[in-house]
Structures are given as structure tokens and as C-alpha cells.
Design a protein around this motif. Structure first.
Motif, mmCIF file in Angstrom:
data_model
loop_
_atom_site.group_PDB
_atom_site.id
_atom_site.type_symbol
_atom_site.label_atom_id
_atom_site.label_comp_id
_atom_site.label_asym_id
_atom_site.label_seq_id
_atom_site.Cartn_x
_atom_site.Cartn_y
_atom_site.Cartn_z
ATOM 1 N N PHE A 280 -11.527 24.302 40.606
ATOM 2 C CA PHE A 280 -12.524 24.278 41.669
ATOM 3 C C PHE A 280 -12.410 25.533 42.491
ATOM 4 O O PHE A 280 -11.321 25.908 42.919
ATOM 5 C CB PHE A 280 -12.276 23.053 42.553
ATOM 6 C CG PHE A 280 -13.476 22.634 43.335
ATOM 7 C CD1 PHE A 280 -14.666 22.359 42.685
ATOM 8 C CD2 PHE A 280 -13.423 22.519 44.699
ATOM 9 C CE1 PHE A 280 -15.787 21.952 43.409
ATOM 10 C CE2 PHE A 280 -14.523 22.116 45.420
ATOM 11 C CZ PHE A 280 -15.714 21.834 44.782
ATOM 12 N N LEU A 305 -18.047 30.429 31.826
ATOM 13 C CA LEU A 305 -18.001 31.267 33.021
ATOM 14 C C LEU A 305 -17.599 32.714 32.705
ATOM 15 O O LEU A 305 -17.499 33.539 33.618
ATOM 16 C CB LEU A 305 -17.024 30.679 34.037
ATOM 17 C CG LEU A 305 -17.428 29.313 34.616
ATOM 18 C CD1 LEU A 305 -16.322 28.749 35.499
ATOM 19 C CD2 LEU A 305 -18.719 29.442 35.436
ATOM 20 N N GLU A 308 -19.466 35.456 34.269
ATOM 21 C CA GLU A 308 -19.242 35.579 35.703
ATOM 22 C C GLU A 308 -17.975 36.388 35.979
ATOM 23 O O GLU A 308 -17.936 37.215 36.880
ATOM 24 C CB GLU A 308 -19.109 34.189 36.325
ATOM 25 C CG GLU A 308 -20.192 33.212 35.941
ATOM 26 C CD GLU A 308 -21.508 33.490 36.648
ATOM 27 O OE1 GLU A 308 -22.522 32.934 36.224
ATOM 28 O OE2 GLU A 308 -21.519 34.290 37.601
ATOM 29 N N MET B 279 -23.481 27.379 39.134
ATOM 30 C CA MET B 279 -22.379 27.210 38.206
ATOM 31 C C MET B 279 -21.099 27.847 38.716
ATOM 32 O O MET B 279 -20.024 27.481 38.325
ATOM 33 C CB MET B 279 -22.735 27.818 36.858
ATOM 34 C CG MET B 279 -23.892 27.136 36.193
ATOM 35 S SD MET B 279 -23.590 25.366 36.008
ATOM 36 C CE MET B 279 -22.287 25.411 34.782
ATOM 37 N N TRP B 301 -23.265 21.253 36.027
ATOM 38 C CA TRP B 301 -23.054 20.715 34.676
ATOM 39 C C TRP B 301 -21.758 19.926 34.564
ATOM 40 O O TRP B 301 -21.588 19.139 33.648
ATOM 41 C CB TRP B 301 -23.015 21.831 33.635
ATOM 42 C CG TRP B 301 -24.186 22.744 33.610
ATOM 43 C CD1 TRP B 301 -24.128 24.110 33.492
ATOM 44 C CD2 TRP B 301 -25.577 22.415 33.660
ATOM 45 N NE1 TRP B 301 -25.398 24.625 33.493
ATOM 46 C CE2 TRP B 301 -26.310 23.622 33.589
ATOM 47 C CE3 TRP B 301 -26.273 21.217 33.768
ATOM 48 C CZ2 TRP B 301 -27.692 23.670 33.636
ATOM 49 C CZ3 TRP B 301 -27.665 21.252 33.815
ATOM 50 C CH2 TRP B 301 -28.348 22.460 33.745
ATOM 51 N N ASP B 302 -20.816 20.163 35.465
ATOM 52 C CA ASP B 302 -19.472 19.652 35.235
ATOM 53 C C ASP B 302 -19.191 18.403 36.067
ATOM 54 O O ASP B 302 -18.757 18.480 37.207
ATOM 55 C CB ASP B 302 -18.452 20.743 35.549
ATOM 56 C CG ASP B 302 -17.044 20.342 35.127
ATOM 57 O OD1 ASP B 302 -16.861 19.200 34.654
ATOM 58 O OD2 ASP B 302 -16.133 21.173 35.255
ATOM 59 N N LEU B 305 -15.975 17.589 38.116
ATOM 60 C CA LEU B 305 -15.700 18.042 39.476
ATOM 61 C C LEU B 305 -15.994 16.962 40.533
ATOM 62 O O LEU B 305 -15.834 17.204 41.727
ATOM 63 C CB LEU B 305 -16.518 19.298 39.787
ATOM 64 C CG LEU B 305 -16.147 20.533 38.948
ATOM 65 C CD1 LEU B 305 -17.105 21.686 39.225
ATOM 66 C CD2 LEU B 305 -14.716 20.971 39.255
ATOM 67 N N GLU B 308 -13.565 16.370 43.220
ATOM 68 C CA GLU B 308 -13.481 17.473 44.180
ATOM 69 C C GLU B 308 -14.566 17.329 45.244
ATOM 70 O O GLU B 308 -14.339 17.561 46.421
ATOM 71 C CB GLU B 308 -13.638 18.806 43.452
ATOM 72 C CG GLU B 308 -12.750 18.967 42.239
ATOM 73 C CD GLU B 308 -11.295 19.245 42.590
ATOM 74 O OE1 GLU B 308 -10.454 19.135 41.695
ATOM 75 O OE2 GLU B 308 -11.004 19.538 43.765
ATOM 76 N N ARG B 343 -21.158 12.658 30.129
ATOM 77 C CA ARG B 343 -21.241 13.109 31.519
ATOM 78 C C ARG B 343 -21.438 11.931 32.481
ATOM 79 O O ARG B 343 -20.934 11.942 33.601
ATOM 80 C CB ARG B 343 -22.346 14.158 31.659
ATOM 81 C CG ARG B 343 -21.985 15.437 30.919
ATOM 82 C CD ARG B 343 -23.011 16.544 31.042
ATOM 83 N NE ARG B 343 -22.622 17.649 30.162
ATOM 84 C CZ ARG B 343 -23.146 18.861 30.202
ATOM 85 N NH1 ARG B 343 -24.080 19.162 31.074
ATOM 86 N NH2 ARG B 343 -22.735 19.797 29.359
#
Lengths: 464, 464
Positions: A280, A305, A308, B279, B301-302, B305, B308, B343
Motif C-alpha cells: 500500500f 505497476l 509507473e 492504480m 483493481w486490487d 487492498l 487497507e 475479486r
């Protein structure tokens, strides 16, 4: 005596064996080629033997001269001839062009890492030989390997003198341990495999006392390690594994250690540091803008990612850990071969480099811990991926401007893929990354094209 | 006249039809129950008709009195009796206990959303009926639906007067559009489905002129929407879809609109705002610490998380968009049913709520755009997940302290799962989330237990 370019020149001298030579005897040498001088540390190898190792990067005559506070080691001078590199010797790998790697002779290098943290610590030579055979047959050309043991291990020797927990002497090293360790690095060099040497890790739990040394003791170790190992052209430095899990050290400690490494490493080998889980906010990934790192060694599950991280810093992105193939009951160790294969494709097609690991319950040794034999489904697919990458340009991301595309769809399954090509004729191939097939579409393509897909695990390769 | 609790009391009055009643006529009412007074805006419904809608939350006698600058509408007073809620009426959904939802009568509510952005804009009543039939047969109990059209659409009517692009009159509304729109909200209410009304979106591209109105015009719209729709107990507010993609508005604009909504909504319906793709670094997710939001409406998308986001704010986490099942050639619209199912499980077992969407090439309408018929593989699995959740405690995350566990392994396939149970007897079941089977392990379990797994898509349910 002739040394090959990027090989190792080694000088052995006799000197004092009494007291604590590791601490008391200073030994350095200057190596000179024309008007360039490179300073190198020597090291004590036990039994009154001192060594200086040097890896020359130019062909021709080199001169050297030692300096020491021990008269027997001081002012020793000589010269040697450096000849062309031998078969398979392309020099060390370096970071080039922002996000890529390349051998020093310009040969392309893509990194396909794997992890065998303590494959040199088992004390079992047969096992080490099996590991080397497995690596030789694998697609992997880099191994992450630890210098220091974990709390759970009972290795025959460790880097420091005093092989009993709690008896460690941080002012002396064990030359026998290092001779063995560097022997395995030399074995990897023979196989054309990079040794990503992890100097520190946070898994000691007070057992050996190697992850909470003082800054001076840390530097003492790093200096000895560099003096012994830096001359191996296949060495990469990973200052620590999961550095953020080490509560005895702060970010400033890591900064200083990496700065120190950069200062004393005569070759400026590839150097990075690897974070623990940072799912995170990416808070614990090291700031790779810092100039003493050459590449971004990242632990993160999401290879998507990669682009990025490329945007963050113009340094190669190496996803050294994004979960392992296996079936153990730890979150990081029970991905399917298909998922690992997907993460490799995901990272590579976005311009990163991905690291592999394997840990199955039903194996005598866990590959990620100590090597051995690979039984997973991903290595042959990673070899297939490597063959696909090898067939394309070295700068496959930048090559999009020249009509080359390698687009990967992973767990997505669009019915079709619409792409706008320029007026050149293009070839289009459907790559099944799991079945390992390449199917050329008939005809040539230009302008707006619709490419049929419709199942998962496909990639599309387009080239002029 | 008797109104059921959480139903709708509606008062219709005749008033001025000349000029621009939307702008010129002010109409409010105060509703009183014992010593509590609730102020409500009325609205102009065209042809000289004015309406005041109110949803009472207490049983007993309510009094009301209108105020207006139009004498015909001013000072109208009366009373009505509120009786018990009817069959299936549990009141509005609200956020409780930090991260959960609940109906106002205390009945548990877990949110299983789907998305049909413009199912009310097709002008095709048969299609709307098919959509409602599909929803009724589905596991979904919330629909995200837009008030305003996109640039690509040709709806028979839009919210504002002037049904031709460029001819829009932001000072007048189209009552016919709203009657139709609220009719569909009433249909959903009948089915026990929440209407997550998306007020703004960034997809207008200057076509109708509805995503770059002035702040005053925005508030004018919001006030009218609240006056008409807030009385429906199944309404949730989503101030905007992908708000960060709207370049005509700043964060301050969104803050102010949400504050305004909170101020004028007599019922404080659930209110949030939905980010575009974020993202990396989660930069564009709205700051749900702001008190005018009731839940965290997230696009990411995740689903892993979720925990969190729960840590960030004690508000329910609603992953309204994490990719859709389908096969179109857009990144967000070609996940397999298996991946969407994963998901959902991932998000739900971590204490979040997940939204569904579907977009297949070979369908007349795309479900996410306009509803129609569901053909994907995930809905029946989501129904299965819902049945599993329904069998457990409403606070299944907190219930871990009471021995209940629902642990999900997704695309991971550990050979076994070691778990430490307390001294109570526990039942252990292996749930195959894809095959939709529940297999109880023989015997009872306590203390340290090893549960065999060994394939993907499994969950383990443990209960005393």
C-alpha cells in the motif's frame, strides 16, 4: 602472466599472522593503465596470506603497487598484460539507456532472476552441484543469494569467525567460508549467471547477531566483502533483503551503507536494496532516485505497476520478488505456475525484469531457500518468454516507434484487439504464453486492424 | 390517509405555471412529529403542478405546513398517520459499526452491487422490463445508474429542458424525464434493490453541456434531484462517477457539492463519490475522512487492498468498480467470470463490498451501459458467495473473535492451511468458490489444525 579483460588478476603476499590481521593490517593497491589509476583494497585470507584481487577493464599493460602498514606487504609492485576476453566473457552487466541492462562489451542482457537465498550454506556439495545443474538448464541468468545465515540455519561456517551463535567475533572473518562462497560465485560466472549478493537481511532474530551490528561493524564487513568479491564481474550488490523489516537500522543507516559501498567498490558494480512487502502506498520501496543505486530492486505483487516505476526513475526496474510458485502455506509462496508466468510476461512487456522463486511442500529443499531441483511449471514458460524477447529488439519498449510491439493480455480475454498500424507491412503473430505456441496470422497488416483473440494468456507480436 | 413508515407521503398542489416556476417559485414544507421538525423542498412538476415528497421515519401522526412565495402554495397544512412498514420494507440502508451496512430496522444488509449506467435512458420499455427481470433473478441488490446522458447517447429525454444538444436550458427541468427516472427507482424499490444514483459524470465532451455547468447550476440540479428522489428509501447518492476525470471541476467544487447535498438532504441518504482509475499511489481516491461522505466508493483493481482502506477510514468500503466480466477490447472490460468471482470473494472476505459489471461483445446491449440480459459466469457464483455470507454472522470480520472465520485463498493454492483454533469444538468446511460446493471435513477441530487444500479458488469456513 596474461589476464583476460574483465577477468581477475590476483596477487598473493605473505605477511603478519599474529594479533588480528583483519583489523590491524592495512593493505591497498593502485592499479594503473596509462594515466588511469584504480585503488583496490586487499584482504587477509588467513594463515599469514594476503590477497589483492583486481578485474581490469582494458586490454594492455597494467602496473600495480601495494601500500601497507606491514613492511612485508608494502611497496610490492609489478605489471601484467591484459588480453581479450575469453569465450562467453562479455564483461560485467551495467545499466544503460535509462531502463535497460547491457554487458560492458555492448551485448544485450535481459535479467531473468531466480532466488536461492542460502544455496551455498547447506554444507552439502552434491546439493550445490545439483543446484548449479538446475540453474544451467533453466532460463535464469541471475541468482539472489545471501551472504549471512538466518536464525533457523546450522551452516558449517559463517562469514564471521566464531561459528557458534552468540560466539561471533565481528572483528574477524572466516576465510574458509569466503573461499567457499566465492567458489560458488565463480561457478555461476562459468555458467554466465549473475550473482546478486545480498549482504544483509533482517532474519537473524538475535541468533547469530549479524543483523544488528554497529555501523562500524557493518562497514567492516562490507569492505571485506567488496575486497574479496567485487572483482568477480558477475557480482551485483543487494545491500539488504527486506531492509524495512530490520528494526535495528534506519533509512539513514542504509543510505550511508550504500554510499560507502559506492565509494569503495572500484568497479561500481550494480547496486540496489530490496524492500519488504509494500502493498500500500509503496511506502517502503527505497527511493531509487538516490544516486548510489543503479537499479530499482522491488518487492511488489503487481507487475502491472512496472510502467509507473519506470516513470519514477530512469533506472532498470527489477521485480525481484512478486510471489513464488509453490504450495506452501505462506502468502508469498503458493502461486500457480500460470500466475508466475503471467507476472513475468506482465513485467517484461512493460519494460521491467522479473525474478522467480519456487517453494513446494513436497521437495526435500525449498528452491528459494537452498536451491536443489526445479519442479514447477513456470521455468519452461519463462524460457519460452526469454526466446520471444531474444527474437525481438533489445529495447523492445522503445522499438514501438519502429513498428515492433509485444502486447500481452494476461488474465484478460478480449474477443479482439484493435490496433492502428502505420503504412508499412506488418506481420502479426498470436503467442500463447501458456501453451508456448506462436501462430502467425496469414497475410500482412497495415492501418487499422482487428486481431482476433478470445482466450486468456495470449500475447500479440507485431513487427514490420 | 395512512403512509407506511419509510414509505412516501406525497402532497400535490396547484400553483403558477407562467414564467419559470423552477427558478421563480420557492416551495418548502416542514414536517413535524412530536417535537421534531424536518424541512423538505418541494418541486415543480410541470403544468402548474407542485409536489412535496416526504418519507417519515416514525410511526404515528405527522403534521406539515408549506411555505412559498406563491400565495396558492403557501401555508397549506395538514396531518397524516404513519403506520408500520409493509412487507419487505426494512427502511433505508445506513452505515453502522464502522464498516458495515444495515437497514434502519436493524436487518442486516450486505451490498452486492452491479452497474447499468444508462438502463433508464434507452427509451425502450421492453428493455427496461428485461433489465428489471434480470436484476430480480440476480444476486445484486444495488444498481449504479446515471442521471445524465453521455455524449454518445440519443435518449428521448434528458433531465434538463431542451432535448437537443446545445439547446439545453439549465434553468428548467424536464418533469417527464424525472417521472420516468423515478418510476424505475420505484421499480427497484419493489425488488428490494438500492438505486445508487450517479448525479454527475465526466463523459459529456461538450455535447449536452451537463458536465461543465456553473456551481450555481450544479446546485440547482442537485436541489431538484434531492427534492424529487430523496424520499425513495432505496436511493444512494454518488455525486459523480470518475470525478477526477472531469477537468471542468476542482476538488473544492466536489467538496462543496457534497457539503451542499448533506445540508439539503432531509434523510442524509448514503452519499459518496467515485474516483477514476487510480492504480498508483491511490492519488485520486476521494478523501473519505471528509464527514459529508458515508462510505468509500472506490475504483481500484486490487480488492486485496480492502483491509487497507478499512484502516484508513471507519466507513464501509464499496469497490464499485474493479474491472468487469466480458470480452471487449477495453482494459476494464475483459475479465473472465473466474477473475470477477475471485475479486468478489477477495473483497468480501476482507470486509468490503464489491460491485459487478458485464460487457460482452456479442450482446445487443452492454449490461454496464444499459442493462438487458446477463450472460456471464460470475453472477451465479456471486449468488453462491451471497448465500455463504448470509449463513454467517453479519459482522463476519469482527466475528473472528468468536471463532468464525471465512478465509479465502483465491488464485493461491497452498497444499494445506495451518490454523490455531481455541478450545471450543469447531466445524471446518472447504468451499469451492468456482464449483460452488461446500464440503465439511469430518470430525471436530480445536487447537492447531492442518486443513488440506491444494487447488485454487478455495475458501475455508470455520465455525464453532
Amino acid at each position: 602472466m596474461t589476464v583476460e579483460r574483465w577477468g581477475i588478476f590476483e596477487l598473493t603476499l605473505s605477511g603478519p599472522a599474529d594479533g588480528n590481521p583483519y583489523v590491524e593490517v592495512e593493505l591497498t593497491a593502485e592499479f594503473q593503465y596509462r594515466n588511469r589509476i584504480v585503488a583496490v583494497d586487499g584482504f587477509y585470507d588467513g594463515d599469514g596470506a594476503y590477497k589483492i584481487r583486481f578485474s581490469p577493464d582494458r586490454e594492455g599493460t597494467w602496473w600495480y603497487r601495494t601500500s601497507s602498514n606491514a613492511p612485508a606487504l608494502d611497496g610490492r609492485a609489478g605489471e601484467f598484460l591484459v588480453g581479450p576476453p575469453g569465450q562467453g566473457n562479455h564483461g560485467p552487466v551495467r545499466a544503460v539507456g535509462g531502463w535497460r541492462f547491457e554487458y560492458a562489451d555492448g551485448t544485450r542482457h535481459e535479467s531473468y532472476g531466480t532466488t536461492c537465498y542460502h544455496w551455498t550454506h547447506t554444507g552439502d556439495e552434491d546439493h550445490e552441484r545439483r543446484t548449479l545443474e538446475s540453474l544451467a538448464a533453466s532460463p535464469f541468468n541471475k541468482v539472489r543469494m545471501c551472504l549471512l545465515p538466518t536464525a533457523a540455519m546450522t551452516p558449517p561456517r559463517i562469514a564471521f569467525a566464531g561459528d557458534t551463535p552468540g560466539q561471533l567475533d565481528p572483528t574477524r572473518f572466516d576465510p574458509e567460508f569466503f573461499r567457499h562462497f566465492e567458489g560458488r560465485i565463480a561457478d555461476l560466472l562459468e555458467l554466465g549467471i549473475e550473482a546478486d549478493v545480498i549482504i544483509f537481511h533482517p532474519y537473524d532474530k538475535g541468533h547469530w547477531g549479524v543483523d544488528n551490528l554497529t555501523p562500524e561493524q557493518d562497514r567492516f564487513l562490507v569492505r571485506y566483502v567488496v575486497a574479496r568479491l567485487a572483482a568477480f564481474r558477475n557480482v551485483w550488490w543487494s545491500m539488504s533483503n527486506e531492509f524495512d523489516f530490520n528494526k535495528a537500522k534506519t533509512m539513514i543507516d542504509w543510505d550511508r551503507l550504500l554510499q560507502y559501498l559506492q565509494r569503495i567498490d572500484p568497479y561500481r558494480r550494480l547496486a540496489s536494496i530490496h524492500n519488504g512487502t509494500a502493498m500500500f502506498e509503496h511506502a517502503s520501496i527505497y527511493d531509487f532516485g538516490k544516486p548510489w543505486t543503479t537499479h530499482q530492486s522491488i518487492q511488489h505483487w503487481d507487475a502491472g505497476l512496472t510502467a509507473e516505476w519506470r516513470m519514477r526513475h530512469p533506472k532498470p526496474v527489477v521485480l525481484d520478488e512478486l510471489g513464488y510458485e509453490g504450495d506452501i502455506d505462506r502468502r508469498w509462496g503458493n502461486l500457480t505456475g500460470r500466475e508466475i508466468t503471467r507476472r513475468f510476461w506482465e513485467g517484461m512487456t512493460r519494460g521491467g525484469f522479473v525474478g522467480h522463486g519456487e517453494c513446494y511442500v513436497d521437495t526435500e529443499h525449498r528452491w528459494i531457500s537452498s536451491g536443489g531441483t526445479l519442479i514447477g511449471e513456470s521455468p519452461e514458460r519463462i524460457a519460452f518468454l526469454r526466446s520471444i524477447i531474444d527474437q525481438g529488439p533489445a529495447d523492445w519498449i522503445a522499438a514501438r516507434d519502429r513498428g515492433y510491439r509485444l502486447d500481452y493480455f494476461g488474465d484478460r480475454r478480449p474477443a479482439y484487439y484493435d490496433v492502428e498500424l502505420d503504412d508499412h507491412d506488418h506481420r502479426v503473430e498470436i503467442i500463447d504464453t501458456w501453451a508456448m505456441t506462436v501462430e502467425p496470422l496469414p497475410g500482412v497488416f497495415r492501418g487499422r486492424c482487428r486481431i482476433p483473440l478470445g482466450r486468456t494468456d495470449l500475447a500479440v507480436r507485431i513487427s514490420r
